[in-house]
Design a protein around this motif. Structure first.
Motif, mmCIF file in Angstrom:
data_model
loop_
_atom_site.group_PDB
_atom_site.id
_atom_site.type_symbol
_atom_site.label_atom_id
_atom_site.label_comp_id
_atom_site.label_asym_id
_atom_site.label_seq_id
_atom_site.Cartn_x
_atom_site.Cartn_y
_atom_site.Cartn_z
ATOM 1 N N GLY A 26 -6.423 6.178 3.157
ATOM 2 C CA GLY A 26 -6.479 5.533 1.858
ATOM 3 C C GLY A 26 -6.971 6.527 0.824
ATOM 4 N N GLN B 209 -4.630 -6.680 0.844
ATOM 5 C CA GLN B 209 -3.317 -6.617 0.184
ATOM 6 C C GLN B 209 -2.741 -8.020 0.004
ATOM 7 O OE1 GLN B 209 -1.484 -4.051 3.084
ATOM 8 N NE2 GLN B 209 -2.076 -2.165 2.015
ATOM 9 N N THR C 26 -4.041 1.905 -1.082
ATOM 10 C CA THR C 26 -4.390 1.374 0.238
ATOM 11 C C THR C 26 -3.355 1.856 1.245
ATOM 12 O OG1 THR C 26 -3.198 -0.690 -0.195
ATOM 13 C CG2 THR C 26 -5.552 -0.640 -0.758
ATOM 14 N N ASP D 68 0.474 1.038 -5.456
ATOM 15 C CA ASP D 68 0.142 -0.282 -4.907
ATOM 16 C C ASP D 68 0.475 -1.368 -5.936
ATOM 17 O OD1 ASP D 68 -1.015 1.424 -3.008
ATOM 18 O OD2 ASP D 68 -2.703 0.059 -2.661
ATOM 19 N N GLY E 256 0.837 -1.192 0.000
ATOM 20 C CA GLY E 256 0.000 0.000 0.000
ATOM 21 C C GLY E 256 0.873 1.243 0.000
ATOM 22 N N ASP F 160 -5.774 -2.561 5.682
ATOM 23 C CA ASP F 160 -5.982 -3.202 4.381
ATOM 24 C C ASP F 160 -5.133 -4.468 4.231
ATOM 25 O OD1 ASP F 160 -7.701 -1.116 3.375
ATOM 26 O OD2 ASP F 160 -5.920 0.135 3.160
#
Ligand SMILES: [Zn+2]
Ligand SMILES: [Zn+2]
Ligand SMILES: [Zn+2]
Length: 252
Positions: A13, A58, A34, A246, A7, A54
Motif C-alpha cells: 500500500g 474498500q 490501497t 483508488d 485499490g 484492504d
C-alpha cells in the motif's frame, strides 16, 4: 457495466508504513493507494477481482451493497488476505460466495482459510465459499471471463479479459501465446510498479512498451509503488495512458 478501482497500490500500500518520502506524505488523495483490486457491477451483480487486506475498507468506501463472486489472479497475500470479510455478504445473502481461482491459488486459499472449508466450528460466525477451479473461460451471469496466462517472476498467474477490457496485474512477462488474447482492447489495465526494473513486475517503461504493442484505446496502470507520484507521472504519460487511482470509475 461499471468498473471501479478498489485499490491501485503495490503490496505494501501507499503510504508505506514508516516512509516519509514525497509520495507517502503527499497531500494529493490520488497518492493514497490501497492494495490492488477491481469491482465490476452489471445487471445488479457485483464481482471483485481479488480480495486484498484492504477489502473491508474498500467495500465500506464504495458502499458495496452485495457481493456475487470473487475471481482471483494469484495467491499472494496482497490479493487474498481480505477473503474472510466476504462472510458478511454470505450472512446477508444466505448463499455461499462463489470464488474462482487457478489450482495453485486455490490450494493456498484452502490452507490459509482452512477454518472456512473445514466448516466444523460449532459457534457460528464463519463464512462459506463455493470454490470453482479456473480451467478455461467461464461465465458469470452473462459476462464471459477469459483467463490470460501471464508470468509474475517465476509464477504463472492469470490476468482476465471481459468484453473488450483486460485486467493484468502482477506481471513481469506476457508470453507470446497470450498476446492474441489482449488484441483489440478498448481498455487495458496493466501492472506498472515504478521506474526501476523489478523481477516480478513491469516497470513503467515496460508497461508503456506493452501498451504500444497491444494498442488498446485506453490504458490504466495499477499496482503502483511509492516511487510514482500521481500528478507528476500522469503529466509525463500520453493522454490515453494514465495511472489509475483508488475510486476511479469507468463505464464500459
Ligand atoms: Zn500484488
Ligand atoms: Zn514512500
Ligand atoms: Zn503478486
Amino acid at each position: 457495466m461499471t468498473l471501479k478501482f478498489l485499490g491501485t497500490g503495490t503490496s505494501t500500500g501507499v503510504p508505506i508504513l514508516t516512509c516519509q518520502c514525497a509520495v507517502c506524505t503527499s497531500p494529493d488523495p490520488h497518492d493514497k493507494r490501497t492494495r490492488p483490486s477491481i469491482l465490476l457491477e452489471y445487471d445488479g451483480r457485483a464481482v471483485v477481482i481479488d480480495t486484498t487486506p484492504d477489502f473491508r475498507a474498500q467495500a465500506l468506501r464504495e458502499g458495496l451493497p452485495r457481493l456475487d463472486a470473487v475471481v482471483f489472479t494469484h495467491h499472494h497475500a496482497d490479493h487474498i488476505l481480505g477473503l474472510d470479510d466476504t462472510r458478511v455478504f454470505y450472512f446477508r445473502q444466505q448463499a455461499p460466495i462463489p470464488i474462482y481461482a487457478g489450482a495453485r491459488c486455490m490450494t493456498t486459499i484452502r490452507t490459509v482459510f482452512a477454518y472456512i472449508f473445514e466448516g466444523n466450528y460449532p459457534f457460528g460466525g464463519v463464512g462459506k465459499l463455493d470454490p470453482h477451479l479456473i480451467e478455461g473461460p467461464f461465465d458469470l451471469w452473462g459476462l464471459s471471463f477469459t483467463p490470460i496466462p501471464v508470468v509474475h517472476g517465476n509464477l504463472p498467474i492469470f490476468g482476465f479479459r471481459f468484453r473488450d477490457t483486460a485486467y493484468v496485474t502482477d506481471v513481469s512477462e506476457i508470453p507470446e501465446s497470450s498476446i492474441p488474447l489482449l488484441e483489440g482492447l478498448d481498455i487495458l489495465i496493466l501492472d506498472a510498479l515504478r521506474h526501476k526494473p523489478h523481477p516480478t513486475h513491469f516497470s513503467l517503461a515496460q508497461a508503456m512498451a506493452m501498451v504500444e504493442r497491444l494498442k488498446p484505446r485506453r490504458a490504466f496502470f495499477t499496482h503502483i509503488a511509492h516511487e510514482l507520484g500521481h500528478e507528476a507521472t500522469n503529466s509525463a504519460l500520453p493522454a490515453h495512458v494514465q495511472l489509475a487511482y483508488d475510486g476511479l470509475r469507468l463505464e464500459l
